[in-house]
Design a protein around this motif. Structure first.
Motif, PDB file in Angstrom:
ATOM      1  N   GLU A 231       0.828  -1.203   0.000  1.00 20.20           N
ATOM      2  CA  GLU A 231       0.000   0.000   0.000  1.00 20.20           C
ATOM      3  C   GLU A 231       0.865   1.258   0.000  1.00 20.20           C
ATOM      4  O   GLU A 231       0.562   2.224  -0.698  1.00 20.20           O
ATOM      5  CB  GLU A 231      -0.909   0.002   1.233  1.00 20.20           C
ATOM      6  CG  GLU A 231      -1.950  -1.076   1.257  1.00 20.20           C
ATOM      7  CD  GLU A 231      -3.145  -0.756   0.376  1.00 20.20           C
ATOM      8  OE1 GLU A 231      -3.413   0.438   0.146  1.00 20.20           O
ATOM      9  OE2 GLU A 231      -3.811  -1.701  -0.080  1.00 20.20           O
ATOM     10  N   VAL A 232       1.942   1.232   0.795  1.00 18.75           N
ATOM     11  CA  VAL A 232       2.841   2.386   0.917  1.00 18.75           C
ATOM     12  C   VAL A 232       4.266   1.870   0.991  1.00 18.75           C
ATOM     13  O   VAL A 232       4.533   0.859   1.663  1.00 18.75           O
ATOM     14  CB  VAL A 232       2.518   3.230   2.170  1.00 18.75           C
ATOM     15  CG1 VAL A 232       3.561   4.310   2.378  1.00 18.75           C
ATOM     16  CG2 VAL A 232       1.139   3.866   2.052  1.00 18.75           C
ATOM     17  N   LEU A 233       5.192   2.539   0.320  1.00 17.82           N
ATOM     18  CA  LEU A 233       6.605   2.167   0.344  1.00 17.82           C
ATOM     19  C   LEU A 233       7.425   3.445   0.403  1.00 17.82           C
ATOM     20  O   LEU A 233       7.365   4.275  -0.506  1.00 17.82           O
ATOM     21  CB  LEU A 233       6.968   1.354  -0.903  1.00 17.82           C
ATOM     22  CG  LEU A 233       8.409   0.850  -1.004  1.00 17.82           C
ATOM     23  CD1 LEU A 233       8.740  -0.078   0.153  1.00 17.82           C
ATOM     24  CD2 LEU A 233       8.640   0.150  -2.328  1.00 17.82           C
ATOM     25  N   VAL A 234       8.177   3.634   1.497  1.00 14.20           N
ATOM     26  CA  VAL A 234       9.028   4.814   1.666  1.00 14.20           C
ATOM     27  C   VAL A 234      10.443   4.347   1.967  1.00 14.20           C
ATOM     28  O   VAL A 234      10.666   3.247   2.490  1.00 14.20           O
ATOM     29  CB  VAL A 234       8.511   5.731   2.789  1.00 14.20           C
ATOM     30  CG1 VAL A 234       7.128   6.263   2.461  1.00 14.20           C
ATOM     31  CG2 VAL A 234       8.488   5.010   4.117  1.00 14.20           C
ATOM     32  N   ALA A 235      11.425   5.198   1.634  1.00 13.74           N
ATOM     33  CA  ALA A 235      12.826   4.828   1.827  1.00 13.74           C
ATOM     34  C   ALA A 235      13.618   6.054   2.226  1.00 13.74           C
ATOM     35  O   ALA A 235      13.177   7.207   2.059  1.00 13.74           O
ATOM     36  CB  ALA A 235      13.402   4.213   0.549  1.00 13.74           C
ATOM     37  N   ALA A 236      14.818   5.804   2.774  1.00 13.04           N
ATOM     38  CA  ALA A 236      15.716   6.890   3.146  1.00 13.04           C
ATOM     39  C   ALA A 236      16.285   7.546   1.892  1.00 13.04           C
ATOM     40  O   ALA A 236      16.193   6.999   0.779  1.00 13.04           O
ATOM     41  CB  ALA A 236      16.838   6.363   4.037  1.00 13.04           C
ATOM     42  N   GLU A 237      16.877   8.707   2.071  1.00 13.36           N
ATOM     43  CA  GLU A 237      17.452   9.428   0.939  1.00 13.36           C
ATOM     44  C   GLU A 237      18.580   8.600   0.311  1.00 13.36           C
ATOM     45  O   GLU A 237      19.440   8.066   1.000  1.00 13.36           O
ATOM     46  CB  GLU A 237      17.986  10.783   1.402  1.00 13.36           C
ATOM     47  CG  GLU A 237      18.495  11.650   0.271  1.00 13.36           C
ATOM     48  CD  GLU A 237      18.957  13.007   0.767  1.00 13.36           C
ATOM     49  OE1 GLU A 237      19.463  13.795  -0.043  1.00 13.36           O
ATOM     50  OE2 GLU A 237      18.796  13.271   1.984  1.00 13.36           O
ATOM     51  N   GLY A 238      18.548   8.504  -1.001  1.00 12.38           N
ATOM     52  CA  GLY A 238      19.548   7.721  -1.721  1.00 12.38           C
ATOM     53  C   GLY A 238      19.184   6.274  -1.924  1.00 12.38           C
ATOM     54  O   GLY A 238      19.926   5.538  -2.582  1.00 12.38           O
ATOM     55  N   VAL A 239      18.051   5.826  -1.388  1.00  9.32           N
ATOM     56  CA  VAL A 239      17.589   4.449  -1.558  1.00  9.32           C
ATOM     57  C   VAL A 239      16.321   4.484  -2.402  1.00  9.32           C
ATOM     58  O   VAL A 239      15.370   5.202  -2.077  1.00  9.32           O
ATOM     59  CB  VAL A 239      17.311   3.767  -0.204  1.00  9.32           C
ATOM     60  CG1 VAL A 239      16.849   2.336  -0.411  1.00  9.32           C
ATOM     61  CG2 VAL A 239      18.556   3.807   0.663  1.00  9.32           C
ATOM     62  N   ALA A 240      16.308   3.726  -3.503  1.00 15.61           N
ATOM     63  CA  ALA A 240      15.175   3.726  -4.427  1.00 15.61           C
ATOM     64  C   ALA A 240      14.603   2.316  -4.532  1.00 15.61           C
ATOM     65  O   ALA A 240      14.983   1.548  -5.414  1.00 15.61           O
ATOM     66  CB  ALA A 240      15.605   4.242  -5.801  1.00 15.61           C
ATOM     67  N   PRO A 241      13.705   1.932  -3.624  1.00 13.04           N
ATOM     68  CA  PRO A 241      13.148   0.582  -3.668  1.00 13.04           C
ATOM     69  C   PRO A 241      12.115   0.424  -4.787  1.00 13.04           C
ATOM     70  O   PRO A 241      11.482   1.385  -5.215  1.00 13.04           O
ATOM     71  CB  PRO A 241      12.495   0.427  -2.294  1.00 13.04           C
ATOM     72  CG  PRO A 241      12.116   1.826  -1.929  1.00 13.04           C
ATOM     73  CD  PRO A 241      13.177   2.710  -2.507  1.00 13.04           C
ATOM     74  N   VAL A 242      11.967  -0.807  -5.252  1.00 20.51           N
ATOM     75  CA  VAL A 242      10.965  -1.156  -6.260  1.00 20.51           C
ATOM     76  C   VAL A 242       9.991  -2.127  -5.611  1.00 20.51           C
ATOM     77  O   VAL A 242      10.351  -3.246  -5.259  1.00 20.51           O
ATOM     78  CB  VAL A 242      11.626  -1.793  -7.504  1.00 20.51           C
ATOM     79  CG1 VAL A 242      10.560  -2.167  -8.529  1.00 20.51           C
ATOM     80  CG2 VAL A 242      12.646  -0.836  -8.110  1.00 20.51           C
ATOM     81  N   SER A 280      11.980  -5.494  -4.716  1.00 19.14           N
ATOM     82  CA  SER A 280      12.947  -6.306  -5.453  1.00 19.14           C
ATOM     83  C   SER A 280      14.371  -5.820  -5.231  1.00 19.14           C
ATOM     84  O   SER A 280      15.327  -6.576  -5.417  1.00 19.14           O
ATOM     85  CB  SER A 280      12.614  -6.286  -6.946  1.00 19.14           C
ATOM     86  OG  SER A 280      12.576  -4.950  -7.432  1.00 19.14           O
ATOM     87  N   GLU A 281      14.520  -4.579  -4.869  1.00 16.48           N
ATOM     88  CA  GLU A 281      15.819  -4.012  -4.523  1.00 16.48           C
ATOM     89  C   GLU A 281      15.583  -2.816  -3.619  1.00 16.48           C
ATOM     90  O   GLU A 281      14.491  -2.244  -3.632  1.00 16.48           O
ATOM     91  CB  GLU A 281      16.590  -3.594  -5.775  1.00 16.48           C
ATOM     92  CG  GLU A 281      15.842  -2.614  -6.660  1.00 16.48           C
ATOM     93  CD  GLU A 281      16.606  -2.269  -7.923  1.00 16.48           C
ATOM     94  OE1 GLU A 281      16.385  -1.161  -8.439  1.00 16.48           O
ATOM     95  OE2 GLU A 281      17.412  -3.084  -8.377  1.00 16.48           O
ATOM     96  N   PRO A 282      16.526  -2.437  -2.773  1.00 21.59           N
ATOM     97  CA  PRO A 282      17.863  -2.996  -2.598  1.00 21.59           C
ATOM     98  C   PRO A 282      17.847  -4.220  -1.681  1.00 21.59           C
ATOM     99  O   PRO A 282      16.836  -4.538  -1.064  1.00 21.59           O
ATOM    100  CB  PRO A 282      18.590  -1.837  -1.916  1.00 21.59           C
ATOM    101  CG  PRO A 282      17.518  -1.202  -1.079  1.00 21.59           C
ATOM    102  CD  PRO A 282      16.259  -1.304  -1.877  1.00 21.59           C
ATOM    103  N   GLU A 283      19.018  -4.877  -1.607  1.00 22.76           N
ATOM    104  CA  GLU A 283      19.180  -5.952  -0.637  1.00 22.76           C
ATOM    105  C   GLU A 283      19.245  -5.348   0.769  1.00 22.76           C
ATOM    106  O   GLU A 283      19.797  -4.273   0.969  1.00 22.76           O
ATOM    107  CB  GLU A 283      20.455  -6.746  -0.926  1.00 22.76           C
ATOM    108  CG  GLU A 283      20.420  -7.496  -2.236  1.00 22.76           C
ATOM    109  CD  GLU A 283      21.666  -8.333  -2.428  1.00 22.76           C
ATOM    110  OE1 GLU A 283      22.531  -8.316  -1.535  1.00 22.76           O
ATOM    111  OE2 GLU A 283      21.767  -9.008  -3.476  1.00 22.76           O
TER     112      GLU A 283
END
Length: 540
Positions: A231-242, A280-283
């Motif tokens: 539903e929601v996906l957030v990440a820290a600066e410099g991290v681009a999750p898919v 699917s990324e990042p690890e």
């Protein structure tokens, strides 16, 4: 002469005495050694006092740090100056080396590169790091150096424990502040649905120090496998999750949803079976997943993760994430309640409009149509009769158009049971007929076909009864809904003494609904009086 002879021995004694006083070397040597030893001991005491003062300053420097990483870094710096090593470092202990069953640290020893010291840094029974000292500037490490290093390591362990308490208190304060802000936003109603969940996810990321946070809800498309959708996906600066969906069966997140219990996994422990992540990324390394507990069920999962090499989530992290998860569940329930309230308002308004149209407009049009039909029976002029008949047909078409608009509005919250929908249609048409038709069901209690065609069946019953009301000559009517191995039959009959009219305005709609399912629709007179309308569709 005698006097000279008597004087001889005293001289000898004096010489003898002089000879005894000329050999003071042994006592003087012992005094010099004692004084030298005293000086050496005094120098050692002064040196020890100096090193103790250095140890106190080092302890103060280490204790002044407020973060665990800062404590370990400062410990290495002050140990190098305190003990006189050319190289000093504190290596954080890996997760596998922590706990009471870990192997002990190596003792001080001499290698080809020079002397080394290895001293563990512990917080109670937990190994948090190891102090490495290499190459003494004084030629080699002594027992005193080892004691100083051990004392400094004990101080470092206490400082790490204090830093953890400070960090925990600071993060609890941040959690309370963020929690209050989320509560205010939810109660104010300014955020709803995804917006509220995104606010919760961002707060969880900031307070828990995570790199990626996702909120997932259970979903199942048809007969396919059950999934957890992002539903929601957030990440820290410099991290681009898919983002991606996660199978509910056989995954760690699925177990959290089913068991309604949080799970924390250390870096490198997550195996392939449990490794279905909502991106699917990042690890990622350390992982934390907590359920979204609603008032009556688990509504989803909040998943937070850190990049490889970062520390494992603590019990405080789990507790705070659980608090944010409860707020996410509250946001979901509030959004659903507000949506349901809005739907109820819209449906109530629709029902009001439908009731006004039905009780006022439709009944008046029926009255106009029936009155024109009465006038038509007394006309002898065919031209005038044709114009009146055309007007009656136009009134019927207007009634049909209003009915198609009114009844979908009035039945927007129709019950799921197809028999109840048919009964509702009979009650609605009965208000126009002026009497209550009989209704009988056969084979529909466990039948599946009538459930698939519930909307069509209710519409057919309603249209057929309104046709009986349009004719205005029947005093009784009956409805039979029968489902058997061949298909589904709807039979509407009445006691109209003149039978069906040649003009059957609802016939086109009924035929269209039947032919769409490969069926048929007919109307015929019955004996001795009356009309029968048959609507049938085959079983596929």
């Amino acid at each position: 002469m005698a006097g000279r002879e008597d004087a001889g021995p005293p001289l000898q004694r004096s010489g003898a005495a002089g000879a005894e006083l000329s050999f003071p070397d042994q006592p003087r040597l012992e005094l010099d050694q004692l004084l030298g030893q005293l000086v050496e001991r005094a120098q050692e005491v002064l040196g020890t006092q100096g090193r103790l003062r250095d140890l106190l300053r080092a302890n103060q420097a280490v204790s002044s740090e407020l973060s665990s990483a800062g404590v370990l870094e400062r410990t290495a710096d002050v140990a190098r100056d305190l003990i006189g090593a050319r190289t000093a470092s504190v290596e954080p202990a890996p997760p596998s080396a922590r706990g009471p069953d870990r192997p002990g640290p190596p003792a001080a020893g001499t290698t080809a590169r020079g002397s080394e010291l290895h001293v563990p840094v512990q917080v109670r029974d937990e190994l948090v790091g190891e102090l490495h000292l290499v190459d003494s500037t004084r030629g080699g490490f002594t027992a005193e150096d080892l004691e100083l290093a051990q004392a400094l390591a004990v101080t470092a362990g206490l400082a790490v424990a204090n830093a953890r308490l400070y960090e925990s208190a600071r993060r609890r304060g941040e959690w309370l502040k963020a929690s209050g802000a989320i509560t205010r936003e939810l109660l104010a109603g300014e955020l709803a649905g995804t917006g509220a969940l995104e606010l919760v996810a961002r707060s969880s990321r900031d307070v828990a120090g995570a790199d990626v946070v996702a909120v997932l809800r259970p979903h199942q498309a048809g007969r396919g496998p059950r999934q957890l959708c992002v539903e929601v996906l957030v990440a820290a600066e410099g991290v681009a999750p898919v983002g991606r969906s996660v199978p509910r069966e056989g995954t760690l997140l699925g177990r959290v949803l089913d068991a309604a219990e949080p799970i924390s996994v250390a870096d490198g422990v997550l195996d392939d079976e449990d490794g279905a992540m909502p991106w699917s990324e990042p690890e990622v390394g350390a992982l934390l997943a907590v359920p979204l507990r609603g008032s009556g069920a688990v509504l989803g999962v909040l998943c937070a993760a850190r990049l490889p090499g970062r520390p494992t989530f603590t019990d405080t992290d789990v507790e705070m994430a659980a608090g944010f998860a409860n707020q996410a569940a509250l946001a979901i329930e509030l959004a659903e309640a507000r949506a349901e309230q809005q739907r109820a308002v819209v449906l109530d308004e629709r029902e009001r409009i439908a009731a006004d149209l039905h009780h006022v407009v439709v009944q008046r049009l029926f009255s106009v149509g029936l009155g024109l039909q009465g006038v038509l029976a007394g006309l002898t002029d065919r031209r005038t009769a044709g114009r009146v008949l055309a007007t009656v047909e136009e009134v019927d078409r207007t009634i049909e158009h209003i009915r198609r608009t009114v009844f979908p509005l009035a039945t927007a919250r129709a019950p799921a049971d197809p028999r109840e929908r048919v009964l509702d249609a009979v009650v609605e048409a009965g208000a126009v007929l002026g009497f209550e038709p009989d209704v009988r069901f056969s084979g529909t209690r466990t039948g599946l076909l009538v459930e698939e065609l519930a909307e069509d069946v209710a519409a057919v019953v309603r249209a057929a009864l309104l046709d009986v009301a349009r004719r205005g000559r029947a005093t009784t009517a009956a409805v039979d809904v029968v489902e058997d191995s061949d298909g589904l039959l709807v039979h509407v009959r009445d006691d109209d003494p003149q039978g069906p009219d040649e003009f059957w305005p609802v016939g086109e709609e009924l035929r269209h609904r039947a032919e769409r399912h490969g069926g048929s629709c007919t109307v015929s007179p019955t004996s001795p009086v009356g009309a029968s309308q048959y609507w049938w569709v085959p079983r596929r």
